[in-house]
Scaffold this motif. Structure first.
Motif, short mmCIF file in Angstrom:
data_model
loop_
_atom_site.label_atom_id
_atom_site.label_comp_id
_atom_site.label_asym_id
_atom_site.label_seq_id
_atom_site.Cartn_x
_atom_site.Cartn_y
_atom_site.Cartn_z
N PRO A 5 -17.56 -29.58 -4.52
CA PRO A 5 -17.13 -28.61 -3.50
C PRO A 5 -18.15 -28.47 -2.38
O PRO A 5 -19.35 -28.67 -2.58
N PHE A 6 -17.66 -28.15 -1.19
CA PHE A 6 -18.54 -27.90 -0.05
C PHE A 6 -17.84 -26.93 0.88
O PHE A 6 -16.64 -26.68 0.76
N TRP A 8 -16.61 -26.27 4.58
CA TRP A 8 -16.21 -27.17 5.68
C TRP A 8 -16.09 -26.40 6.98
O TRP A 8 -15.41 -25.37 7.03
N LEU A 51 -20.38 -29.18 5.34
CA LEU A 51 -20.04 -30.29 6.24
C LEU A 51 -19.71 -29.73 7.60
O LEU A 51 -18.90 -28.80 7.73
N ASP A 53 -17.95 -30.93 10.60
CA ASP A 53 -17.03 -31.99 11.02
C ASP A 53 -17.02 -32.06 12.55
O ASP A 53 -16.68 -31.09 13.22
#
Ligand SMILES: Cc1cc2nc3c(=O)[nH]c(=O)nc-3n(C[C@H](O)[C@H](O)[C@H](O)COP(=O)(O)OP(=O)(O)OC[C@H]3O[C@@H](n4cnc5c(N)ncnc54)[C@H](O)[C@@H]3O)c2cc1C
Ligand code: FES
Ligand code: FES
Lengths: 289, 160
Positions: A5-6, A8, A51, A53
């Motif tokens: 899991p992260f 985002w 993350l 993006d």
């Protein structure tokens, strides 16, 4: 396997992306094309907590020539787009020639030049091309912007000069002088594989056919992309005759420091460096004339 | 577990809305959330090509994207290739006629790759076909029949 899991974030501006990276530092990774990062996350070799993006941050994907004739490529320009871009093909044809060898069409449709360079895989083609072209990289953070020459950017396998809060924002390629020829050639087991040896060569001739400037850089040739400055210097002033090229190839063999792989021993890679460099130099010379 | 995120995607022309974990791969989203199991999963690291789909027209690996990244985008999968139930597309028919599949595991990814390739390159050379196929592994056919099928499909599409 599946990624851990992260958190985002897909910020809609470069500034917001830089702020997130500054806030999370090494716990955060930029997500560009995901073609190196996502495999690593699927294997759980990489488990970033956050993350950032970049795919929704506008302004990072432009490809254009500036007033001085330099080609500026935004870090998020996809490799497939650069490969087809008329401006890039016209000013620096070696980009499309080398990108053709970078992975497969589907990977190039997502993968970005910035991601490829920031990943800094020593087996990767484009870092070597950047050395041969004398590229400069624009790094941005909330602290400001700085320009780093390609030879100071690549520090080791998967290691770069990027600070924990910095983004590679733009790649700047100086214009090629008249009578300059370029070539990228590699030897790989299959199309799209990482090369066992790859060589980028750039030569500039004067009106009499004498080499005024040369640059040679290799991939899969050491812990970073490996320039061969002694070989290049030996070519300057010569007419790039077969004996000159053979002499340079011998120097290239000494200047590389290949690490070997399951596919090729260091000795074989070193041999290939000489062979591929000679072929690339012949091709670059023919294209310069 | 991280917070769920809303995703709205168009797949083969139908709009779907779901709330998913950011770490859900697009390949798993298509297969498990939408039940579109035609997209196959072989390696989950970008090498085999079985999971290839088209994202806004371009063939990409669905195992190397998170479903949340597809929000607002149009996806095409192998389920969308046939023009009508019980009928095959020209490309699919060429694969059948040229015996371009055995177990069929690689086929959806290859069809999605080749459908895009033939739009960009309607009259390809054999060398171009082999390059286009380089990112899709097939463990059964030895590739020759796949190359034949792509050239056959190209000819049929050109002749209309
Ligand atoms: C099957 C396969 C074969 C491949 N073969 C080759 C090959 O032959 N040659 C080759 O060169 N590559 C190859 N690759 C790698 C491919 O080219 C990747 O696209 C590339 O290395 C990474 O680019 P990306 O945009 O996908 O970056 P990502 O995977 O998104 O990111 C890579 C790394 O760079 C960081 N990063 C990304 N963008 C930035 C930025 N703007 N600023 C700072 N950090 C950033 C990320 O945090 C991450 O650590 C292959 C990949 C696959 C899956
Ligand atoms: S499952 Fe995506 S490339 Fe193999
Ligand atoms: S037909 Fe079996 S893997 Fe291609």
């Amino acid at each position: 396997m599946k990624p851990a899991p992260f958190e985002w974030h897909a910020p809609d501006s470069v500034e917001a992306a830089l702020a997130l990276k500054a806030a999370h530092g090494d716990d955060a990774r930029f997500l560009a094309g995901g073609q190196s990062l996502v495999p690593a996350m699927n294997f759980r070799i990489a488990q970033p907590a956050v993350l950032v993006d970049l795919n929704r941050a506008p302004g990072l994907g432009t490809i254009a020539q500036d007033a001085e004739g330099a080609l500026r490529i935004g870090a998020m320009a996809r490799n497939a787009r650069i490969e087809r871009d008329a401006t890039a093909r016209g000013s620096h044809p070696i980009l499309a020639e080398a990108l053709h060898e970078v992975a497969h069409p589907q990977i190039r449709n997502r993968g970005t030049l910035g991601g490829n360079l920031a990943h800094a895989d020593p087996a990767s083609e484009m870092p070597a091309v950047m050395l041969a072209l004398g590229a400069r990289f624009l790094l941005r953070s909330l602290r400001g912007a700085r320009e780093v020459p390609a030879e100071e950017f690549f520090l080791g396998p998967l290691a770069t000069a990027l600070g924990p809060d910095e983004m590679l924002a733009e790649i700047r390629l100086p214009p090629l002088p008249p009578r300059t020829g370029t070539a990228f050639l590699e030897v790989a087991r299959r199309r799209g594989d990482y090369a066992m040896m790859g060589v980028a060569a750039v030569v500039t001739l004067d009106a009499d056919g004498r080499c005024t400037h040369a640059r040679i850089a290799c991939c899969s040739a050491g812990p970073t992309p490996m320039a061969a400055p002694l070989a290049a210097a030996a070519l300057e002033g010569s007419r790039l005759e077969e004996a000159d090229i053979a002499g340079a190839a011998a120097l290239v063999r000494q200047e590389v420091d290949p690490m070997g792989s399951v596919h090729a021993s260091p000795a074989y890679q070193r041999h290939l460096a000489g062979v591929v460099a000679a072929r690339a130099l012949r091709l670059a010379k023919a294209r310069a004339a | 577990m991280s917070a769920r995120v809303a995703v709205t995607v168009s797949v083969n022309g139908t709009t779907h809305r779901r709330e998913v974990e950011p770490r859900l791969l697009l390949s798993d989203f298509l297969r498990h959330e939408l039940g579109l199991t035609g997209t196959h999963v072989g390696c989950e690291h970008g090498v085999c090509g079985a999971c290839t789909i088209r994202l806004d027209g371009a063939p990409v690996r669905s195992c190397l994207m998170f479903a949340v990244q597809a929000d607002g985008h149009a996806i095409a999968t192998v389920e969308g290739l046939a023009p009508a139930p019980g009928r095959l597309s020209v490309l699919q028919e060429a694969f059948r006629d040229a015996h371009a599949l055995q177990c069929g595991y690689c086929t959806p990814g290859i069809l999605m790759t080749v459908s895009a390739f033939l739009e960009e390159t309607p009259d390809p050379t054999e060398e171009e076909v082999r390059h286009a196929l380089s990112g899709n592994l097939c463990r059964c056919t030895g590739y020759q029949h796949i190359v034949d099928a792509v050239l056959l499909a190209a000819r049929r599409l050109r002749e209309g």
